[in-house]
Design a protein around this motif. Structure first.
Motif, PDB file in Angstrom:
ATOM      1  N   THR A 157      30.590  29.139  32.470  1.00  0.00           N
ATOM      2  CA  THR A 157      31.672  30.016  32.031  1.00  0.00           C
ATOM      3  C   THR A 157      32.889  29.252  31.520  1.00  0.00           C
ATOM      4  OG1 THR A 157      32.397  30.245  34.323  1.00  0.00           O
ATOM      5  CG2 THR A 157      30.992  31.983  33.448  1.00  0.00           C
TER       6      THR A 157
ATOM      7  N   LEU B 275      26.178  30.700  33.843  1.00  0.00           N
ATOM      8  CA  LEU B 275      26.762  29.710  34.748  1.00  0.00           C
ATOM      9  C   LEU B 275      27.820  28.844  34.091  1.00  0.00           C
ATOM     10  CD1 LEU B 275      23.767  28.434  36.904  1.00  0.00           C
ATOM     11  CD2 LEU B 275      25.650  29.940  37.555  1.00  0.00           C
TER      12      LEU B 275
ATOM     13  N   ASP C 274      30.986  29.070  39.114  1.00  0.00           N
ATOM     14  CA  ASP C 274      30.263  28.741  37.895  1.00  0.00           C
ATOM     15  C   ASP C 274      29.899  27.273  37.946  1.00  0.00           C
ATOM     16  OD1 ASP C 274      32.648  27.423  37.272  1.00  0.00           O
ATOM     17  OD2 ASP C 274      32.701  28.140  35.223  1.00  0.00           O
TER      18      ASP C 274
ATOM     19  N   ARG D 137      28.000  34.920  41.819  1.00  0.00           N
ATOM     20  CA  ARG D 137      27.527  34.021  40.765  1.00  0.00           C
ATOM     21  C   ARG D 137      27.236  34.848  39.517  1.00  0.00           C
ATOM     22  NH1 ARG D 137      22.585  30.822  42.571  1.00  0.00           N
ATOM     23  NH2 ARG D 137      21.532  32.808  42.314  1.00  0.00           N
TER      24      ARG D 137
END
Length: 185
Positions: A126, A124, A97, A120
């Motif tokens: 996270t 992104l 991430d 992935r």
């Protein structure tokens, strides 16, 4: 990336590095050790300093940009190797991430070095999402961690393409570059 952008002015936005780095087939055997303030795990050397090795008359900005991207993957590979050794467990995949995870070239190189798939997510950021999930779990918005895990969605899966021998050679060259940067200051 910030150093290449701000100090060397290789590009105006960090998102441009992938295009520049992808304009060459490889790093041209250039290795960048970004030890600008020393090296953390697994080296723990505050006296290490940044260094570039393998420069030739044919080395371009693109080779240096690619070497910089690859240095992220090399550092991650070494950390993950140490973690696996300490845990006595082997990784079967790596979930990533953050901003660098948006870079396809970097994610593919990471999968190649590790020899495992790199996954992935669609989201992104996270880390922030995880904090929100924990708050929701605490307030009973969600019932369990399993329910939260079901929200994770794959954006792209990067499968290793490099031979294990080539990956080992590249990691060996990286380690040689790191050794030369240690105890410099």
């Amino acid at each position: 990336m910030q150093w290449l952008r701000d100090e060397l002015q290789f590009f105006s936005s960090s998102s441009e590095i992938e295009k520049l780095a992808a304009s060459v087939l490889d790093s041209g055997d250039v290795y960048l050790v970004p030890a600008f303030t020393g090296l953390g795990a697994p080296y723990w050397d505050p006296r290490a300093r940044g260094a570039m090795f393998g420069l030739t008359r044919g080395t371009s900005r693109a080779h240096i940009a690619r070497a910089a991207l690859e240095s992220i993957a090399f550092q991650s590979a070494e950390l993950l190797e140490a973690m696996q050794k300490d845990a006595g467990e082997a990784l079967s995949e790596l979930r990533v991430d953050g901003g660098a995870a948006a870079n396809d070239l970097l994610m593919q190189f990471q999968a190649d070095l590790l020899g495992i798939p790199v996954l992935r997510p669609k989201v992104l950021e996270t880390t922030a999402l995880g904090a929100a999930y924990l708050a929701g779990l605490t307030t009973n918005l969600w019932k369990s961690r399993e329910e939260l895990a079901s929200h994770w969605q794959l954006d792209k899966r990067f499968e290793p393409q490099m031979s294990r021998a080539d990956a080992s050679t590249k990691l060996g060259r990286w380690r040689e570059a790191v050794q030369r940067s240690l105890h410099w200051a």
